[in-house]
Design a protein around this motif. Structure first.
Motif, PDB file in Angstrom:
ATOM      1  N   ARG A 142       4.914  10.319   1.708  1.00 51.41           N
ATOM      2  CA  ARG A 142       4.869  10.583   2.939  1.00 51.41           C
ATOM      3  C   ARG A 142       3.532  10.072   2.998  1.00 51.41           C
ATOM      4  NH1 ARG A 142       4.313  12.375   7.890  1.00 51.41           N
ATOM      5  NH2 ARG A 142       5.720  12.373   8.847  1.00 51.41           N
ATOM      6  N   CYS A 143       2.838   8.913   4.075  1.00 55.79           N
ATOM      7  CA  CYS A 143       1.704   9.214   4.523  1.00 55.79           C
ATOM      8  C   CYS A 143       1.805   9.191   5.993  1.00 55.79           C
ATOM      9  CB  CYS A 143       1.421   7.264   4.213  1.00 55.79           C
ATOM     10  SG  CYS A 143       0.152   6.570   5.272  1.00 55.79           S
ATOM     11  N   ASN A 144       0.664  10.310   6.341  1.00 56.51           N
ATOM     12  CA  ASN A 144       0.466  10.576   7.524  1.00 56.51           C
ATOM     13  C   ASN A 144       0.496   9.730   8.855  1.00 56.51           C
ATOM     14  OD1 ASN A 144      -2.468   9.781   6.946  1.00 56.51           O
ATOM     15  ND2 ASN A 144      -3.408  11.195   8.601  1.00 56.51           N
ATOM     16  N   LEU A 145      -0.330   8.414   7.997  1.00 49.89           N
ATOM     17  CA  LEU A 145      -0.229   7.519   9.288  1.00 49.89           C
ATOM     18  C   LEU A 145       1.384   6.601   9.354  1.00 49.89           C
ATOM     19  CD1 LEU A 145      -3.625   5.945   9.612  1.00 49.89           C
ATOM     20  CD2 LEU A 145      -2.460   7.658  11.208  1.00 49.89           C
ATOM     21  N   HIS A 146       1.625   6.283   8.143  1.00 48.28           N
ATOM     22  CA  HIS A 146       2.267   5.164   8.017  1.00 48.28           C
ATOM     23  C   HIS A 146       3.595   5.757   7.264  1.00 48.28           C
ATOM     24  CE1 HIS A 146      -1.562   2.930   7.859  1.00 48.28           C
ATOM     25  NE2 HIS A 146      -0.715   2.537   9.203  1.00 48.28           N
ATOM     26  N   GLY A 147       4.138   7.414   7.431  1.00 49.31           N
ATOM     27  CA  GLY A 147       5.820   7.316   7.780  1.00 49.31           C
ATOM     28  C   GLY A 147       6.392   7.504   6.096  1.00 49.31           C
TER      29      GLY A 147
ATOM     30  N   PRO B 165      -3.947   0.317  -3.656  1.00 56.01           N
ATOM     31  CA  PRO B 165      -3.602   1.910  -4.054  1.00 56.01           C
ATOM     32  C   PRO B 165      -4.384   2.474  -2.258  1.00 56.01           C
ATOM     33  CG  PRO B 165      -5.617   0.643  -6.077  1.00 56.01           C
ATOM     34  CD  PRO B 165      -4.840  -0.357  -4.788  1.00 56.01           C
ATOM     35  N   HIS B 166      -3.561   3.423  -2.162  1.00 55.10           N
ATOM     36  CA  HIS B 166      -3.695   3.960  -0.712  1.00 55.10           C
ATOM     37  C   HIS B 166      -5.317   4.469  -0.733  1.00 55.10           C
ATOM     38  CE1 HIS B 166      -2.571   6.176   2.410  1.00 55.10           C
ATOM     39  NE2 HIS B 166      -2.023   4.877   3.107  1.00 55.10           N
ATOM     40  N   VAL B 167      -5.191   4.447   0.777  1.00 51.17           N
ATOM     41  CA  VAL B 167      -6.463   4.961   0.290  1.00 51.17           C
ATOM     42  C   VAL B 167      -6.676   7.049   0.566  1.00 51.17           C
ATOM     43  CG1 VAL B 167      -7.866   2.925   1.910  1.00 51.17           C
ATOM     44  CG2 VAL B 167      -6.842   5.731   3.105  1.00 51.17           C
TER      45      VAL B 167
ATOM     46  N   ALA C 135      -8.564  11.067   7.872  1.00 46.25           N
ATOM     47  CA  ALA C 135      -7.619  10.577   8.682  1.00 46.25           C
ATOM     48  C   ALA C 135      -6.374   9.549   8.087  1.00 46.25           C
ATOM     49  CB  ALA C 135      -8.266   9.511   9.274  1.00 46.25           C
ATOM     50  N   HIS C 136      -6.336   9.358   7.047  1.00 45.30           N
ATOM     51  CA  HIS C 136      -5.152   8.538   6.513  1.00 45.30           C
ATOM     52  C   HIS C 136      -5.465   9.084   5.016  1.00 45.30           C
ATOM     53  CE1 HIS C 136      -4.121   4.416   6.062  1.00 45.30           C
ATOM     54  NE2 HIS C 136      -2.744   4.808   5.896  1.00 45.30           N
ATOM     55  N   HIS C 137      -3.859   9.885   4.564  1.00 46.59           N
ATOM     56  CA  HIS C 137      -3.615  10.009   3.581  1.00 46.59           C
ATOM     57  C   HIS C 137      -1.977   9.439   3.455  1.00 46.59           C
ATOM     58  CE1 HIS C 137      -4.280  13.904   5.731  1.00 46.59           C
ATOM     59  NE2 HIS C 137      -3.397  14.230   4.521  1.00 46.59           N
TER      60      HIS C 137
ATOM     61  N   LYS D  35       0.717  -0.854   0.002  1.00 44.52           N
ATOM     62  CA  LYS D  35      -0.023  -0.244   0.152  1.00 44.52           C
ATOM     63  C   LYS D  35       0.823   0.747  -0.205  1.00 44.52           C
ATOM     64  CE  LYS D  35      -4.044  -2.039   2.609  1.00 44.52           C
ATOM     65  NZ  LYS D  35      -4.438  -2.123   3.220  1.00 44.52           N
ATOM     66  N   HIS D  36       2.104   1.392   0.652  1.00 43.30           N
ATOM     67  CA  HIS D  36       2.797   2.381   0.596  1.00 43.30           C
ATOM     68  C   HIS D  36       4.208   2.342  -0.175  1.00 43.30           C
ATOM     69  CE1 HIS D  36       0.285   2.244   4.323  1.00 43.30           C
ATOM     70  NE2 HIS D  36       1.171   3.339   3.931  1.00 43.30           N
ATOM     71  N   THR D  37       4.820   1.364  -0.904  1.00 45.33           N
ATOM     72  CA  THR D  37       5.796   1.624  -1.886  1.00 45.33           C
ATOM     73  C   THR D  37       5.678   1.974  -2.966  1.00 45.33           C
ATOM     74  OG1 THR D  37       7.023  -0.568  -0.227  1.00 45.33           O
ATOM     75  CG2 THR D  37       7.841  -0.074  -2.752  1.00 45.33           C
TER      76      THR D  37
HETATM   77 FE   LIG Z   1      -0.171   4.312   4.642  1.00 43.89          FE
END
Ligand SMILES: [Fe+2]
Length: 124
Positions: free
Chosen positions: A107-112, A52-54, A58-60, A25-27
């Motif tokens: 950069r994801c706000n929840l997962h770095g 695909p990333h949401v 709250a999560h983007h 989801k993040h790479t």
């Molecule tokens: Fe994320």
């Protein structure tokens, strides 16, 4: 041994051939030609990620940075509503280098921060 925090530095998949769902989801996924002609522009499509990333408040994905090796090229800032973490950019490689390493960090706000790269050949 303690587990490394995902907010400590930039993350890459531990085993690219066997990624976890979080890694998928993040790479960033980088799509472009394997070989480009020196001086010609070429398109690079970047999406986040293989799953695909949401894009919710709250999560983007907050931004996508594009580098050539260590050289910064561009940043796309994203808001969580009405956006898709996907960008196509035109690049142009000149100079004497016969290869270029396209690097993308998102950069994801929840997962770095997460990084991917793709080596391309630059021909005369
Ligand atoms: Fe994320």
């Amino acid at each position: 041994m303690t587990e490394k925090s995902i907010f400590c530095g930039t993350n890459r998949p531990a085993d690219p051939a066997n990624m976890t769902d979080t890694e998928k989801k993040h790479t960033p996924v980088i799509e472009c030609s394997d070989s480009v002609k020196s001086g010609d522009s070429f398109q690079v499509k970047i999406s986040v990620g293989e799953i695909p990333h949401v894009m919710e408040e709250a999560h983007h994905v907050q931004w996508i940075d594009i580098y050539s090796g260590q050289n910064f090229n561009a940043r796309v800032d994203l808001t969580p509503v009405f956006t898709k973490p996907e960008v196509t950019i035109s690049l142009q490689k000149g100079g004497r280098h016969r290869t270029a390493n396209i690097r993308v960090i998102e950069r994801c706000n929840l997962h770095g921060q997460w990084e991917a790269s793709k080596e391309i050949t630059v021909t005369e």
